[in-house]
Design an enzyme around this catalytic site. Structure first.
Site, mmCIF file in Angstrom:
data_model
loop_
_atom_site.group_PDB
_atom_site.id
_atom_site.type_symbol
_atom_site.label_atom_id
_atom_site.label_comp_id
_atom_site.label_asym_id
_atom_site.label_seq_id
_atom_site.Cartn_x
_atom_site.Cartn_y
_atom_site.Cartn_z
ATOM 1 N N GLN A 82 1.817 -8.570 48.608
ATOM 2 C CA GLN A 82 1.170 -9.279 49.722
ATOM 3 C C GLN A 82 0.907 -10.746 49.368
ATOM 4 O O GLN A 82 -0.083 -11.340 49.803
ATOM 5 C CB GLN A 82 -0.132 -8.578 50.106
ATOM 6 C CG GLN A 82 0.082 -7.303 50.914
ATOM 7 C CD GLN A 82 0.686 -7.560 52.300
ATOM 8 O OE1 GLN A 82 0.630 -8.666 52.839
ATOM 9 N NE2 GLN A 82 1.275 -6.533 52.891
ATOM 10 N N SER A 83 1.798 -11.357 48.589
ATOM 11 C CA SER A 83 1.603 -12.736 48.147
ATOM 12 C C SER A 83 1.648 -13.736 49.305
ATOM 13 O O SER A 83 2.587 -13.755 50.100
ATOM 14 C CB SER A 83 2.702 -13.103 47.145
ATOM 15 O OG SER A 83 2.711 -14.493 46.915
ATOM 16 N N ASN A 84 0.637 -14.588 49.339
ATOM 17 C CA ASN A 84 0.646 -15.697 50.295
ATOM 18 C C ASN A 84 1.603 -16.796 49.841
ATOM 19 O O ASN A 84 2.154 -17.525 50.668
ATOM 20 C CB ASN A 84 -0.761 -16.286 50.414
ATOM 21 C CG ASN A 84 -1.744 -15.265 50.917
ATOM 22 O OD1 ASN A 84 -1.545 -14.675 51.965
ATOM 23 N ND2 ASN A 84 -2.801 -15.029 50.145
#
Ligand SMILES: *Cc1c(COP(=O)(O)O)cnc(C)c1O
Length: 348
Positions: A82-84
């Protein structure tokens, strides 16, 4: 007398490509401030704009400036599922017409449908990124090596790839985005002594380190508290000290950050990176229900939980004027919707 340095002039030596909306607002947050006993202001870096915004847009302006200067046609990046950062890079690539490979590492022991397919992962796919997965999330060197293999394959096919270099040991180019961010914020303040404390999340430390160097170089002396999101306070303090030295060196500044300037707080870190705890859940609800302000559960919500802790313990005195840096991350909320819905249901 504190010395002010020509930060703007020093930054001009680095190629950067504009990606965001600036200046981001500095908003008063009176109802949230009342709840904490503070005169609270929020620097809205969730509102940098591109592909849901956040702090990575400022950092990417410098990495992609470098990639474009090297005539790259493809960028590669690795991060958590879920990396921004990955999502923001995919957005920047789309905007600049570059191909984009993203590698998603299993760093958080969550495998529900939402975590794996919604939130930032959905956005990565909508943006047209080529998605790869990497199962060993704690093996930073292994993940980097795998990404370089993909880059080698790209070269064999005649492309010119640029791997966004995020691991320790690389020049802290992304931190320059927050040296510039500090400059932008200082312009919005009534002088260098207007604020009693700043609070930021501290992950890779590019935001915390860049911001701290920027503020000190501009003569702002107030404490900057970094709320740990991944490592404990001692390990993180060491990382920030290294980052600050490297940023000063990269910019050609003298030492502007002293050992006492490095403040890291890990009281709200348990049980670890990306895993929801009570304090973070309550902070997300508090911001939502006092200001209509959305935070995420990995970074910005945890950072607010850290501020709540500091106010409650009196480390930041009652009535202080505080700037909280909202670094975005809100699309990840939907990656955690199953976890959050369970919490909301059990509170009914
Ligand atoms: C990456 C990230 C952070 C941490 O920033 P670093 O520069 O890695 O310390 C904080 N908030 C959000 C929303 C992020 O995506």
């Amino acid at each position: 007398m504190t010395m002010r340095h020509d930060v703007s002039g020093l930054l001009a030596a680095f190629p950067a490509t504009p990606l965001g909306h600036y200046p981001t607002p500095l908003d008063a947050a009176p109802r949230l401030g009342d709840a904490l006993g503070l005169d609270l202001h929020i620097k809205r870096d969730d509102a940098t704009g591109l592909a849901f915004g956040g702090n990575k847009i400022r950092q990417l302006e410098f990495y992609l400036g470098k990639a474009l200067a090297q005539n790259a046609d493809t960028i590669l990046i690795t991060g958590a599922v879920q990396s921004n950062y990955v999502r923001a890079a995919a957005g920047a690539a789309a905007k600049l017409g570059l191909r984009c490979h993203v590698q998603l590492e299993d760093r958080v022991p969550l495998y529900d449908e939402c975590y794996v397919n919604s939130g930032n992962v959905l956005v990565d796919r909508l943006l047209g990124a080529m998605v790869h997965t990497y199962p060993e999330g704690e093996d930073e060197a292994g993940a980097d090596a795998r990404l370089h293999e993909i880059a080698d394959e790209e070269r064999r096919q005649g492309f010119n790839p640029y791997v966004i270099p995020l691991g320790p040991g690389n020049p802290p180019i992304g931190a320059l985005g927050y040296v510039k961010g500090a400059m932008e914020l200082v312009e919005q303040l009534d002088g260098p002594d207007a604020i009693d404390a700043f609070v930021v999340p501290s992950g890779s430390g590019m935001t915390h380190g860049g911001f701290l160097v920027g503020l000190r170089a501009l003569g702002v002396r107030a404490p900057v508290f970094g709320i740990c999101v991944r490592r404990d306070a001692d390990a993180q303090a060491q990382r920030i000290a290294d980052n600050c030295r490297n940023v000063e060196e990269l910019l050609g500044l003298p030492t502007v950050v002293s050992g006492d300037d490095i403040r890291t707080v890990d009281d709200v870190l348990s049980p670890g990176y990306g895993r929801l705890n009570d304090a973070t859940y309550e902070a997300v609800l508090l911001a939502a229900r006092t200001e209509g302000l959305m935070l995420d559960t990995v970074y910005s919500g945890r950072a607010l939980a850290g501020l709540v802790h500091l106010a409650k313990e009196g480390v930041i005195a009652r009535g202080s004027t505080v700037v909280f840096l909202h670094t975005g991350g809100t699309p990840a909320l939907f990656g955690y919707s199953e976890v959050l819905n369970d919490r909301l249901a059990s509170a009914e």
